[in-house]
Design a protein around this motif. Structure first.
Motif, PDB file in Angstrom:
ATOM      1  N   MET A   1      -5.988  -0.805  14.336  1.00  0.00           N
ATOM      2  CA  MET A   1      -7.313  -0.670  13.701  1.00  0.00           C
ATOM      3  C   MET A   1      -7.156  -0.028  12.414  1.00  0.00           C
ATOM      4  SD  MET A   1     -10.456   1.318  15.602  1.00  0.00           S
ATOM      5  CE  MET A   1     -12.054   1.476  14.823  1.00  0.00           C
ATOM      6  N   LYS A   2      -7.577  -0.369  11.311  1.00  0.00           N
ATOM      7  CA  LYS A   2      -7.583   0.387   9.982  1.00  0.00           C
ATOM      8  C   LYS A   2      -8.576   1.522  10.213  1.00  0.00           C
ATOM      9  CE  LYS A   2      -6.483  -3.860   7.229  1.00  0.00           C
ATOM     10  NZ  LYS A   2      -6.838  -4.258   5.911  1.00  0.00           N
ATOM     11  N   ARG A   3      -7.964   2.839   9.386  1.00  0.00           N
ATOM     12  CA  ARG A   3      -8.577   3.826   9.079  1.00  0.00           C
ATOM     13  C   ARG A   3      -9.842   3.779   8.102  1.00  0.00           C
ATOM     14  NH1 ARG A   3      -5.335   8.445  10.553  1.00  0.00           N
ATOM     15  NH2 ARG A   3      -4.478   8.009  12.511  1.00  0.00           N
ATOM     16  N   HIS A   4     -10.616   4.710   8.271  1.00  0.00           N
ATOM     17  CA  HIS A   4     -11.753   4.899   7.040  1.00  0.00           C
ATOM     18  C   HIS A   4     -11.552   6.259   6.088  1.00  0.00           C
ATOM     19  CE1 HIS A   4     -15.731   4.850   5.248  1.00  0.00           C
ATOM     20  NE2 HIS A   4     -15.818   6.235   5.216  1.00  0.00           N
ATOM     21  N   ILE A   5     -11.524   5.850   4.903  1.00  0.00           N
ATOM     22  CA  ILE A   5     -11.578   7.258   4.109  1.00  0.00           C
ATOM     23  C   ILE A   5     -12.705   7.041   3.288  1.00  0.00           C
ATOM     24  CG2 ILE A   5      -9.146   7.599   4.126  1.00  0.00           C
ATOM     25  CD1 ILE A   5      -8.759   6.348   1.631  1.00  0.00           C
ATOM     26  N   SER A   6     -13.270   8.120   2.648  1.00  0.00           N
ATOM     27  CA  SER A   6     -14.335   8.269   1.887  1.00  0.00           C
ATOM     28  C   SER A   6     -14.052   7.269   0.335  1.00  0.00           C
ATOM     29  CB  SER A   6     -14.830   9.633   1.218  1.00  0.00           C
ATOM     30  OG  SER A   6     -13.783  10.359   0.710  1.00  0.00           O
ATOM     31  N   LYS A   7     -15.021   6.989  -0.090  1.00  0.00           N
ATOM     32  CA  LYS A   7     -14.959   6.098  -1.370  1.00  0.00           C
ATOM     33  C   LYS A   7     -14.279   6.944  -2.719  1.00  0.00           C
ATOM     34  CE  LYS A   7     -16.430   3.057  -4.614  1.00  0.00           C
ATOM     35  NZ  LYS A   7     -15.954   3.393  -5.630  1.00  0.00           N
ATOM     36  N   GLU A   8     -14.646   8.388  -2.658  1.00  0.00           N
ATOM     37  CA  GLU A   8     -14.011   9.032  -3.568  1.00  0.00           C
ATOM     38  C   GLU A   8     -12.703   9.232  -3.239  1.00  0.00           C
ATOM     39  OE1 GLU A   8     -14.284  13.587  -5.798  1.00  0.00           O
ATOM     40  OE2 GLU A   8     -15.737  12.903  -3.927  1.00  0.00           O
ATOM     41  N   LYS A   9     -11.911   9.571  -2.195  1.00  0.00           N
ATOM     42  CA  LYS A   9     -10.751   9.496  -1.614  1.00  0.00           C
ATOM     43  C   LYS A   9      -9.972   8.242  -2.050  1.00  0.00           C
ATOM     44  CE  LYS A   9      -9.586  12.896   1.896  1.00  0.00           C
ATOM     45  NZ  LYS A   9      -8.741  13.098   3.237  1.00  0.00           N
ATOM     46  N   TYR A  10     -10.586   7.240  -1.876  1.00  0.00           N
ATOM     47  CA  TYR A  10     -10.065   5.979  -2.057  1.00  0.00           C
ATOM     48  C   TYR A  10      -9.634   5.693  -3.630  1.00  0.00           C
ATOM     49  CZ  TYR A  10      -9.476   0.741  -1.720  1.00  0.00           C
ATOM     50  OH  TYR A  10      -9.003  -0.613  -1.889  1.00  0.00           O
ATOM     51  N   ASP A  11     -10.770   6.078  -4.300  1.00  0.00           N
ATOM     52  CA  ASP A  11     -10.841   6.050  -5.640  1.00  0.00           C
ATOM     53  C   ASP A  11      -9.710   6.912  -6.220  1.00  0.00           C
ATOM     54  OD1 ASP A  11     -12.817   4.084  -5.546  1.00  0.00           O
ATOM     55  OD2 ASP A  11     -14.377   5.600  -6.442  1.00  0.00           O
ATOM     56  N   LEU A  12      -9.368   8.035  -5.750  1.00  0.00           N
ATOM     57  CA  LEU A  12      -8.461   9.100  -6.417  1.00  0.00           C
ATOM     58  C   LEU A  12      -7.056   8.589  -6.130  1.00  0.00           C
ATOM     59  CD1 LEU A  12     -10.287  12.553  -5.601  1.00  0.00           C
ATOM     60  CD2 LEU A  12      -9.515  11.606  -7.823  1.00  0.00           C
ATOM     61  N   LEU A  13      -7.147   7.801  -4.780  1.00  0.00           N
ATOM     62  CA  LEU A  13      -5.540   7.465  -4.454  1.00  0.00           C
ATOM     63  C   LEU A  13      -5.255   6.264  -5.244  1.00  0.00           C
ATOM     64  CD1 LEU A  13      -5.783   7.399  -0.535  1.00  0.00           C
ATOM     65  CD2 LEU A  13      -4.274   8.613  -1.971  1.00  0.00           C
ATOM     66  N   CYS A  14      -6.307   5.379  -5.908  1.00  0.00           N
ATOM     67  CA  CYS A  14      -5.987   4.258  -6.824  1.00  0.00           C
ATOM     68  C   CYS A  14      -5.688   5.065  -8.042  1.00  0.00           C
ATOM     69  CB  CYS A  14      -7.468   3.539  -6.886  1.00  0.00           C
ATOM     70  SG  CYS A  14      -7.702   2.494  -5.759  1.00  0.00           S
ATOM     71  N   SER A  15      -6.173   6.071  -8.716  1.00  0.00           N
ATOM     72  CA  SER A  15      -5.703   6.710  -9.631  1.00  0.00           C
ATOM     73  C   SER A  15      -4.348   7.178  -9.775  1.00  0.00           C
ATOM     74  CB  SER A  15      -6.716   8.026  -9.881  1.00  0.00           C
ATOM     75  OG  SER A  15      -6.515   8.967  -9.173  1.00  0.00           O
ATOM     76  N   VAL A  16      -3.657   7.544  -8.632  1.00  0.00           N
ATOM     77  CA  VAL A  16      -2.114   7.643  -8.577  1.00  0.00           C
ATOM     78  C   VAL A  16      -1.392   6.577  -8.262  1.00  0.00           C
ATOM     79  CG1 VAL A  16      -2.922  10.232  -8.173  1.00  0.00           C
ATOM     80  CG2 VAL A  16      -2.579   8.485  -6.146  1.00  0.00           C
ATOM     81  N   SER A  17      -2.027   5.376  -8.227  1.00  0.00           N
ATOM     82  CA  SER A  17      -1.075   4.150  -7.688  1.00  0.00           C
ATOM     83  C   SER A  17      -1.165   3.303  -9.111  1.00  0.00           C
ATOM     84  CB  SER A  17      -1.757   3.534  -6.580  1.00  0.00           C
ATOM     85  OG  SER A  17      -2.159   4.631  -5.576  1.00  0.00           O
TER      86      SER A  17
END
Length: 334
Positions: A1-17
């Motif tokens: 089952m996949k985890r949920h993270i907030s939209k802001e966390k998701y976007d910030l992770l995208c910024s370091v990837s």
């Protein structure tokens, strides 16, 4: 089952990837160990300015080829300003090292910093390093677990991605680079990956050691001249088992090995279908520049990094692109 993270966390992770959802990050948050390494070649005390200058040169020359860079708030802000505009910023939150008298290697935070302050200064993620022996006494590990829980809650409140770096060790086996520790390392890494992917810690990415010490894997180039603890097939199985214990994305740290050894290690992980999501790689790409900086100064270091360091990063990026998986595979679609 996949985890949920907030939209802001998701976007910030995208910024370091990178655009493929893989983390190809340079690690430049070393403090005490880097000071000692430079001082060894300079044969003199290393100033804060000399340390900051080394970090800055590494940042401005290597970050154009990485998805992000990991720095520390003690010496790293000048380097953060000089990083490439496309490179994200991960900031260390823990105090460096541990006291030689402290056999339990208890962690502590930098007293003048908070996640809020790091975020306000431009950090897009926080890294927390903790020395952890999953087989230690419960009263010791309970303190470390509570420490991580507090940091996780702080990051959760601010929608700040948290990278946890749990480094395994054993007081019963002092030499963590020897054969005895190589035998127990896979199970220790597996246990800590299982523990710290539990929801209560609120860890978004695990930064972990490769479960097997490749210097003791028979048949690998890295094994040349060393005893053998695992066969290649055993190593693949152990790496796969550790990966299956994690419920959050994980990346590998280089652990001070050479770029050739690290590349071979990542290729092995790929052959084992280990779903790692990239690396936070430090010394493998820039450590050979230390004696050059100590002996010949800033411009010589910059010249070496542009000629040699960049090539090391590019080669590792190719290996990662071929073998890693996107971190967002572990999370629900945003």
């Amino acid at each position: 089952m996949k985890r949920h993270i907030s939209k802001e966390k998701y976007d910030l992770l995208c910024s370091v990837s990178n655009d493929q959802g893989m983390i190809t990050a340079a690690a430049m948050d070393q403090r005490g160990s880097l000071k000692k390494s430079i001082a060894k070649y300079m044969q003199s005390e290393v100033s804060a300015n000399q340390l900051a200058t080394f970090k800055t040169i590494v940042s401005e020359t290597l970050s154009p080829y990485t998805s992000s860079i990991l720095l520390d708030p003690e010496y790293g802000w000048p380097a953060a300003k000089k990083r490439n505009t496309n490179a994200g910023l991960i900031m260390a939150y823990e105090q460096t090292g541990y006291s030689a008298e402290d056999e339990n290697r208890m962690p502590d935070l930098l007293p003048e910093w908070s996640v809020l302050r790091l975020k306000e200064r431009g950090a897009q993620a926080v890294k927390l390093l903790v020395y952890y022996d999953p087989d230690d006494k419960e009263e010791i590990n309970s303190v470390k677990q509570a420490f991580i829980e507090r940091a996780g809650l702080e990051c959760q409140a601010l929608n700040m991605p948290l990278f946890l770096e749990p480094l395994c060790y054993s007081n019963r086996i002092p030499d963590n680079k020897g054969t005895e520790f190589a035998k127990v390392r896979p199970q220790k890494v597996k246990k800590l990956m299982s523990e710290f992917s539990k929801p209560k810690y609120r860890i978004d990415v695990l930064k972990v050691e490769v479960p097997v010490n490749v210097h003791f894997v028979k048949g690998l180039k890295a094994n040349e001249g060393n005893p053998s603890v695992h066969t290649i097939e055993e190593a693949k199985t152990l790496m796969k088992e550790a990966a299956e214990a994690s419920e959050v994305p994980f990346i590998f740290l280089s652990g001070g090995v050479t770029d050739e050894v690290f590349a071979e290690t990542l290729e092995l992980a790929g052959e084992a279908n280990v779903p790692f999501s990239g690396v936070l790689c430090g010394r493998a790409t820039w450590q050979e520049g230390i004696p050059i900086y100590a002996a010949r100064g800033e411009e010589a270091l910059r010249e070496w990094l542009l000629k040699e360091g960049v090539q090391k990063v590019k080669k590792l990026n190719e290996v990662i692109e071929k073998n890693a998986v996107p971190w967002w595979d572990f999370y629900e679609d945003q």
